[in-house]
Design an enzyme around this catalytic site. Structure first.
Site, short mmCIF file in Angstrom:
data_model
loop_
_atom_site.label_atom_id
_atom_site.label_comp_id
_atom_site.label_asym_id
_atom_site.label_seq_id
_atom_site.Cartn_x
_atom_site.Cartn_y
_atom_site.Cartn_z
N PHE A 245 47.00 -15.80 -15.17
CA PHE A 245 47.08 -14.44 -15.70
C PHE A 245 45.79 -13.73 -15.33
CE2 PHE A 245 46.77 -10.92 -18.58
CZ PHE A 245 48.08 -10.51 -18.77
N ASP B 65 37.82 -16.14 -12.11
CA ASP B 65 38.22 -15.15 -13.10
C ASP B 65 37.73 -15.64 -14.47
OD1 ASP B 65 39.49 -13.65 -15.06
OD2 ASP B 65 41.34 -13.40 -13.91
N LYS C 130 36.43 -8.24 -21.28
CA LYS C 130 36.67 -8.62 -22.67
C LYS C 130 35.41 -8.63 -23.53
CE LYS C 130 41.05 -11.12 -22.03
NZ LYS C 130 41.92 -10.08 -22.63
#
Length: 484
Positions: free
Chosen positions: A172, A257, A287
């Site tokens: 993801f 990532d 985030k």
């Protein structure tokens, strides 16, 4: 005050003298005046399907306050937040130091987003990020994780002249078109094609598959999560260093990532720091860097890659974003890094994570429904699997037939309702519950987690009420499948 005759159906008019007398910029008063309309507003103007989901599983309690790892609903009940906004609130909600930094920017009346200028705050934040990955030299700021991945895709193609992008199953990387093209779950892709050409998928943690995929020598970059968010899947100890070596062999850029795993989540600043010698060509973060207040993402990259993109003065703005490097986002990032340092949150993540992993592994010895426990730091997955007992096995199979991964909700829902613990499964059709709490957890919070999970899982082995809930959820799943 809103005219009752013109209020949309299902929505109340703003009521009370306090609502009419309040300043139009007093948003706390505005929220209080319209709190009863929370779900009606979303159903009418936003995502009605999401409102239906929340009401179906009993999560429609209306949270009104957040502080540190805690949330309070409209009745004043306190909850322990193990989602942290999918990892956004690593330093906890409404951290006073981050708020102070943001207020100082507003009070300073800075010349923000002049565009024909450069930002001092952006330079400072870039300098502090590179200190955590000194083998990289440049930073590109964006507004989100997905936007940062988009930038990394463009940078990789520009730097290598190659078209293909490689990713892993169950990955993801975001939901805009570039990251969506590298999504390992088909449910997110359905109806949105055609997607980015030359986005290829290989099995996670499979070095021969990676070798074969790179051998074509047309792959610009291999994107990999050091720990996969969807499932909390951890690779073998030698996977990342060997993957890096294969990328070097074939001239492919190695991109980590770290949008979810970065900034202390796994007990190290980056998850790749658990693997000596791993030095990606690019690291993507977001985030937690926001401090929970202002969205921000970043690509940390090698200078030669950056220079391939911005290679002439007339291409100085060939890639960018209007709001990237805005002062509020940069201040949030600077303050977040300082809080992590001052409060030793990376070290706390490692210590509390070790405690919780040990506790869950002991639970797995007592409860046959737990099939695996895995994680690093405060990124933990508790996976459930088919039990050995015939009665439990029959019910398990019924739920799995109705909807794969449904059993996880039989744990999440009573955790929420009965123990005031907010958590969720680690992905669509996934039997793993993921813990992604703020890094500020204390020992009392760990006690809360351990006793709550132990009680709910024990109930799942014996309580007819739990399996009755499962039957209801299964019926909803079957109806949804038929209507789709």
């Amino acid at each position: 005050m809103t005219d009752l005759s013109t209020a949309p159906s299902g929505l109340s008019a703003s009521t009370g003298a306090s609502a009419s007398a309040a300043s139009p910029y007093d948003l706390a008063a505005l929220v209080a005046a319209r709190e009863d309309d929370r779900f009606a507003l979303h159903s009418r103007y936003l995502n009605d399907m999401w409102v239906r989901v929340l009401k179906t599983i009993g999560y429609d309690v209306s949270f009104t306050r957040g502080l540190g790892p805690y949330l309070w609903d409209r009745k004043g009940d306190r909850y322990l937040d193990l989602l942290s906004g999918w990892g956004v609130f690593a330093v906890g909600r409404n951290h006073p130091a981050v708020r102070e930094a943001l207020v100082s920017v507003l009070d300073g009346e800075f010349a923000n987003l002049v565009q024909l200028d450069v930002s001092t705050l952006a330079g400072i934040l870039a300098e502090r990020l590179i200190a955590h990955a000194p083998y990289l030299e440049k930073v590109f700021f964006a507004n989100s994780g997905a936007e940062s991945v988009e930038a990394a895709i463009k940078f990789a193609r520009a730097a290598t002249g190659r078209p293909a992008i490689l990713h892993c199953d169950h990955s993801f990387h975001g939901l805009t078109y570039g990251p969506l093209s590298m999504n390992g779950d088909e449910i997110f892709k359905k109806g949105f094609g055609p997607l980015l050409p030359d986005a290829r998928q290989i099995p996670f943690n499979d070095l021969p598959a990676l070798d074969a995929a790179l051998a074509s020598r047309d792959v610009a970059a291999f994107f990999v999560e050091p720990i996969q968010g969807k499932g909390v899947n951890i690779p073998d100890d030698d996977y990342l260093i060997s993957a890096q070596a294969l990328c070097r062999k074939y001239g492919t850029l190695f991109v980590a990532d770290e949008i979810q795993t970065g900034l202390g989540r796994t007990g190290r600043f980056f998850a790749i720091d658990h693997h000596p010698g791993v030095e990606p060509d690019m690291i993507v973060i977001a985030k937690a860097l926001s401090g929970g207040h202002v969205p921000v993402g970043a690509v940390l990259t090698r200078k030669w890659i950056f220079d391939k993109v911005f290679d002439r003065m007339d291409r100085a703005v060939v890639h960018g974003s209007t709001f990237s490097k805005n002062d509020m986002a940069m201040a949030a990032g600077i303050a977040t890094l300082q809080v992590m340092k001052d409060e030793r949150l990376v070290e706390n993540s490692a210590a509390k994570g070790e405690r919780l992993l040990h506790a869950f592994r002991l639970m797995a010895q007592r409860h046959e429904l737990i099939s695996d426990v895995r994680g690093r730091g405060l990124m933990i997955g508790v996976e459930f699997g088919s039990p050995k007992s015939l009665m439990l096995k029959a019910t398990w199979n019924l739920l799995e037939t109705a909807s794969s991964g449904l059993f996880g909700q039989l744990i999440c829902i009573p955790l929420f309702k009965d123990h005031k613990v907010l958590t969720q499964v680690a992905g669509h059709a996934n039997p793993t519950i993921k813990l992604l709490p703020p890094l500020t957890l204390n020992d009392a919070d760990c006690d809360w987690i351990e006793t709550s999970f132990d009680a709910v899982i024990a109930d799942a082995h014996k309580s007819s009420a739990v399996w009755s809930l499962g039957k209801t959820l299964a019926e909803h799943a079957i109806k949804a499948r038929r209507s789709g």
